[in-house]
Design a protein around this motif. Sequence first.
Motif, mmCIF file in Angstrom:
data_model
loop_
_atom_site.group_PDB
_atom_site.id
_atom_site.type_symbol
_atom_site.label_atom_id
_atom_site.label_comp_id
_atom_site.label_asym_id
_atom_site.label_seq_id
_atom_site.Cartn_x
_atom_site.Cartn_y
_atom_site.Cartn_z
ATOM 1 N N LYS A 298 0.925 -0.998 0.095
ATOM 2 C CA LYS A 298 0.295 0.168 -0.268
ATOM 3 C C LYS A 298 1.493 1.103 -0.039
ATOM 4 C CE LYS A 298 -3.826 -1.664 2.534
ATOM 5 N NZ LYS A 298 -4.361 -1.985 3.658
ATOM 6 N N SER A 299 0.890 1.797 -0.709
ATOM 7 C CA SER A 299 1.276 3.520 -1.238
ATOM 8 C C SER A 299 1.687 4.518 -1.633
ATOM 9 C CB SER A 299 2.701 2.229 -1.641
ATOM 10 O OG SER A 299 3.812 4.417 -2.270
ATOM 11 N N VAL A 300 1.426 5.953 -0.830
ATOM 12 C CA VAL A 300 1.167 7.061 -1.693
ATOM 13 C C VAL A 300 2.330 7.189 -2.077
ATOM 14 C CG1 VAL A 300 0.350 9.022 -1.302
ATOM 15 C CG2 VAL A 300 -0.906 6.839 0.067
ATOM 16 N N PRO A 301 2.334 8.089 -3.677
ATOM 17 C CA PRO A 301 3.367 8.564 -3.553
ATOM 18 C C PRO A 301 3.559 9.776 -2.634
ATOM 19 C CG PRO A 301 2.091 7.882 -5.505
ATOM 20 C CD PRO A 301 1.395 7.432 -4.940
ATOM 21 N N GLY A 302 4.833 10.156 -2.364
ATOM 22 C CA GLY A 302 5.976 11.438 -1.774
ATOM 23 C C GLY A 302 5.086 10.670 -0.370
ATOM 24 N N LYS A 303 4.426 9.681 -0.046
ATOM 25 C CA LYS A 303 4.650 10.034 1.691
ATOM 26 C C LYS A 303 4.524 8.769 1.970
ATOM 27 C CE LYS A 303 0.714 12.863 2.420
ATOM 28 N NZ LYS A 303 -0.289 12.798 1.591
ATOM 29 N N GLY A 304 5.181 7.871 1.868
ATOM 30 C CA GLY A 304 5.632 7.174 2.183
ATOM 31 C C GLY A 304 4.819 5.038 1.350
ATOM 32 N N SER A 305 5.700 4.074 2.133
ATOM 33 C CA SER A 305 4.864 2.906 1.587
ATOM 34 C C SER A 305 4.790 1.741 2.852
ATOM 35 C CB SER A 305 5.945 1.677 0.919
ATOM 36 O OG SER A 305 5.887 2.479 -0.460
ATOM 37 N N ILE A 306 3.560 0.846 2.208
ATOM 38 C CA ILE A 306 3.759 -0.421 3.651
ATOM 39 C C ILE A 306 3.702 -1.700 2.761
ATOM 40 C CG2 ILE A 306 2.525 -1.119 5.687
ATOM 41 C CD1 ILE A 306 0.945 1.555 5.825
ATOM 42 N N PHE A 307 4.738 -2.561 2.757
ATOM 43 C CA PHE A 307 4.668 -3.687 2.098
ATOM 44 C C PHE A 307 4.489 -4.459 3.465
ATOM 45 C CE2 PHE A 307 7.459 -1.206 -0.892
ATOM 46 C CZ PHE A 307 7.472 -1.893 -1.773
ATOM 47 N N SER A 308 3.968 -5.433 3.165
ATOM 48 C CA SER A 308 3.209 -6.187 3.783
ATOM 49 C C SER A 308 2.917 -7.325 3.546
ATOM 50 C CB SER A 308 1.792 -6.183 4.990
ATOM 51 O OG SER A 308 1.067 -5.502 4.130
ATOM 52 N N PHE A 309 3.083 -8.793 4.672
ATOM 53 C CA PHE A 309 3.165 -10.230 3.861
ATOM 54 C C PHE A 309 2.989 -10.943 4.987
ATOM 55 C CE2 PHE A 309 7.725 -10.129 5.972
ATOM 56 C CZ PHE A 309 7.695 -11.132 6.637
ATOM 57 N N SER A 310 2.159 -12.078 4.491
ATOM 58 C CA SER A 310 1.266 -12.789 5.939
ATOM 59 C C SER A 310 1.965 -14.280 5.196
ATOM 60 C CB SER A 310 -0.437 -12.828 4.959
ATOM 61 O OG SER A 310 -0.615 -13.406 4.928
ATOM 62 N N LEU A 311 1.866 -14.794 6.902
ATOM 63 C CA LEU A 311 2.702 -16.572 6.766
ATOM 64 C C LEU A 311 1.457 -16.701 7.699
ATOM 65 C CD1 LEU A 311 6.089 -15.545 7.211
ATOM 66 C CD2 LEU A 311 5.311 -16.709 5.652
ATOM 67 N N PRO A 312 1.399 -18.036 7.932
ATOM 68 C CA PRO A 312 0.547 -19.191 8.213
ATOM 69 C C PRO A 312 1.745 -18.789 10.346
ATOM 70 C CG PRO A 312 1.569 -20.382 7.090
ATOM 71 C CD PRO A 312 1.988 -18.907 6.863
ATOM 72 N N LEU A 313 0.724 -19.420 11.477
ATOM 73 C CA LEU A 313 0.888 -19.315 12.766
ATOM 74 C C LEU A 313 1.699 -20.836 13.163
ATOM 75 C CD1 LEU A 313 -1.059 -16.986 14.981
ATOM 76 C CD2 LEU A 313 1.813 -16.492 14.149
ATOM 77 N N ALA A 314 2.639 -20.527 13.777
ATOM 78 C CA ALA A 314 3.454 -22.343 14.021
ATOM 79 C C ALA A 314 2.205 -22.648 15.578
ATOM 80 C CB ALA A 314 4.735 -22.281 15.198
ATOM 81 N N SER A 315 1.931 -23.647 14.742
ATOM 82 C CA SER A 315 1.027 -24.302 15.797
ATOM 83 C C SER A 315 1.561 -25.514 16.283
ATOM 84 C CB SER A 315 -0.133 -25.001 14.928
ATOM 85 O OG SER A 315 0.594 -26.089 14.127
ATOM 86 N N VAL A 316 0.445 -26.676 16.841
ATOM 87 C CA VAL A 316 0.914 -27.884 17.714
ATOM 88 C C VAL A 316 1.731 -28.641 16.858
ATOM 89 C CG1 VAL A 316 0.634 -29.279 19.389
ATOM 90 C CG2 VAL A 316 -0.892 -27.270 19.252
ATOM 91 N N ARG A 317 0.376 -29.346 15.987
ATOM 92 C CA ARG A 317 1.179 -29.639 14.719
ATOM 93 C C ARG A 317 2.916 -29.232 14.162
ATOM 94 N NH1 ARG A 317 -0.109 -28.655 8.867
ATOM 95 N NH2 ARG A 317 -0.912 -26.795 8.935
ATOM 96 N N HIS A 318 3.220 -27.648 13.978
ATOM 97 C CA HIS A 318 4.267 -27.953 14.137
ATOM 98 C C HIS A 318 5.538 -28.577 14.755
ATOM 99 C CE1 HIS A 318 2.014 -24.834 11.258
ATOM 100 N NE2 HIS A 318 2.301 -26.119 10.640
ATOM 101 N N LEU A 319 5.419 -28.625 16.119
ATOM 102 C CA LEU A 319 6.006 -29.182 16.992
ATOM 103 C C LEU A 319 7.163 -30.203 16.467
ATOM 104 C CD1 LEU A 319 4.406 -28.452 20.068
ATOM 105 C CD2 LEU A 319 6.585 -27.470 18.778
ATOM 106 N N PRO A 320 7.874 -30.308 16.521
ATOM 107 C CA PRO A 320 9.028 -31.807 16.215
ATOM 108 C C PRO A 320 8.329 -32.991 17.698
ATOM 109 C CG PRO A 320 10.805 -30.332 17.425
ATOM 110 C CD PRO A 320 9.148 -29.257 17.407
ATOM 111 N N LYS A 321 8.353 -33.713 16.604
ATOM 112 C CA LYS A 321 7.246 -35.300 17.608
ATOM 113 C C LYS A 321 9.194 -35.257 19.079
ATOM 114 C CE LYS A 321 3.556 -35.369 15.215
ATOM 115 N NZ LYS A 321 3.962 -35.512 14.354
#
Length: 798
Positions: free
Chosen positions: A775-798
């Motif tokens: 999201k950006s407005v010329p002369g005012k700046g920009s916001i770059f954003s990305f989304s990622l899945p949060l870690a959950s219990v199933r991601h924990l090593p067994k």
Amino acid sequence: MSSDPWQSSLLDSTNDAIIVLNRVNVIVFWNKGAERIYGWTKKEATGKIAPALLKTHFPEKLVTLRSKIQKKTHWRGLLNQTTKKGKKIVVDSQWSTLSVGKEPTVLEVNRDVTKEFESEQRLHETKNQLEAVLENVADGIFVQNHLGEMLYANTVALNMFDIASQESIIGSSSLFYQKGFEFYDEAGEEFPFSRFPGRRVIAGEKQATETFRIVKKSTGKIQWITVRSSGILDKQTNKPFLVVSVLSDITRQRQIEESLRFLARAGEILSSSLHYEQTIQDVAMLAIESIADWCSVEMLDNDTVTLAAIAHKDPKQIIWAKKLRRENPVDLTQKTGIAKVLTTGKPEFIPVITDAMVVAAAKNKRQLALLRKINFSSVIIVPLRISGKVIGVIQFVSTDSKRYFSQNEFEVAVQLANRVSLALENVTLYENLEKEQQRINDIISNIPGIVWEARAKFSTNKRLDFVLTYISKYAEILFGYPSAHVMGKSNVWAKLVYHEDLEHLAKGFYAIYRSGKGGIVQCRFVTKDGQVKWMELQSKVIADKKGRAFGLRGVAMDITKQKELEQRKDDFVSMASHELKTPLTSTKVFAQILEQRFKKIKDAQSQKFLSRMNEQIDKLTNLVADLLDVTRIQQGKIQLNKEIFPLHDLVAELVDNLQSVTSHKFVILVSQKDAIFADRDKIRQVLTNLLTNAIKYSPGDKKIIVRSKTIGKHITVGVQDFGIGISKSQQAKIFERFYQAPQRASARNTYPGLGLGLYISSEIIRLHHGKIGVKSVPGKGSIFSFSLPLASVRHLPK
Ligand code: ADP
């Protein structure tokens, strides 16, 4: 008077009034009959002056009457008198002289005929009234006896045949109207004498009706007349003794019918002709069939008048007409004829053209001779208009035939001109449309791309299919299939598109169609002879007036060459980056060894140079790494090594590193507890890229904020700067390979780079099933954003 009682009783027994008057009209004798008729007694009447007592009205002066009687001794006539009671009576009076002594004496014998007189009076009145009625009906009426002799004809009937007075035909036994007229039946055949309705009734028919056309020989005037004859039968013989015929003039009605028929035919012809010249020639031909002997159409074009069409009942005469036209071109400054109609726009009607008019119109002897040869009798000139502007005229001419145009024909001509105008307007529109269509087709078929249009249609398996409704010529050249083979066919794409790309194209079309706007799909097509072509299909959704989408329309461009070049470029980048990698690694190693050595011999100067060299080698290594990443992405060779790690730590570590090389102020608003399940190195690469961009594109020591926010099972990370910003149009492109926002010439090299960072970042996030955006407005700046899945219990090593 004698006093003989026998005589006297005889005089009294009659019903007639017997009166004797002396020289001065004094009553000297008054019988019983007189008493009964007038009411006065003998006593009362005797000695009175008769005309005074009886209030007698004489048809002439009494003195004259008396002197007449003196000479002729007898007079008879009707007298109006009044009785004692005041009743007006009519008497049949007979006067004679009596030779009594020297005195002139009158014997007056009066019979009361009041009743007879009145009834005769009434009869006479009735006859007059009947005649008045017959005179006032709109139809012509005539009465004949059983021999066919004319007894009566009303004025309307007389007028129909130009007969001046009744007297001239009364008693004539031949049909009076035969003279000077020609009779035709409805089929145009000569009408025989025996078919006249009056004749047929005399011959025994009860009633007879016929309609015929009468042409006056001298003027050519036409009348249509319906005659209805019926017989009045003699009760004894049951044979007609009178024949009454009623003649209705249906000329106007016929003319209207004929006009309507003519105009209907004109309408048919006009609506079926699609070409200008054809239309006007058709009109001229039609006119000579029905209205005129000669018809011409003159068109106005840039102040010159050209003869566009001409037709003549007698084709040989066209030569004369054309000759006249050639020798006498229309001069728009003239105040008569065609010129007048063209300039005023008003129709012109000359019902009768006299020789004097012809003489006045002729410019010279030659022309006069020509005009006389053509023999004009009537002319109608009506204007033709397109969008209100006069563009020409139709001229109707009557020649030779002694036929003069009537008001009705003039009206028909005006109507015809209106219809022709409309047809010409349509034809012009149509021709322009055709020309325009042709022009567009020429343009389209000459561009090296395919213009296409397709209608959305649900196929039997409920999938959305797009049936081609238009495809430009170039498709034939490109694919080798004739347009007819692909247009209007369901599932035509399976035939045209490379099988591996079918699903991709279907999904692309579906998404574009659902978007209601437009979009681009690239896929491979296979030509008839088996070649594979890369095509880029730019499509726009087409919608009806209510905004409901019903298809796609667009341009398909052959991008095979471009794709090949891209491939070559990719191959080169891949090869170059691989080739660069090994020497760079060794250089780095040697630089490190050298650094160790200079450290040992404490050569500070050389150490400094070497550390600068190391920085440059690092930069170079990064560039090569980017290029290698791109190659790997292209080849789908990127591997993720996912682990669980707290995002905050990674951000803090990176900001810490960067803070040593920039004076931008960092603000970290990232939750400390959120952990993600991702490839730490790759996410570091993404964050590094976003942070270095934020630094690079916000000159001055501005603030840079890193935030995080969790929504459901996702975390969104945003990097905000207050720098130069990015315009809307560029925002769409910055995630593409090698894209760099165009820089002004003066600012070249202000922001060096390869335009790969965001591309690689977006690919990394995509592999993590996340999303990246700006999201950006010329002369005012920009916001770059990305989304990622949060870690959950199933991601924990067994
Ligand atoms: P580069 O190496 O050119 O920075 P990137 O892929 O990282 O390549 O960026 C692509 C383009 O996006 C840049 O050339 C720049 O024009 C624009 N861009 C990226 N980040 C920003 C930012 N924070 N502010 C303004 N423009 C940016």
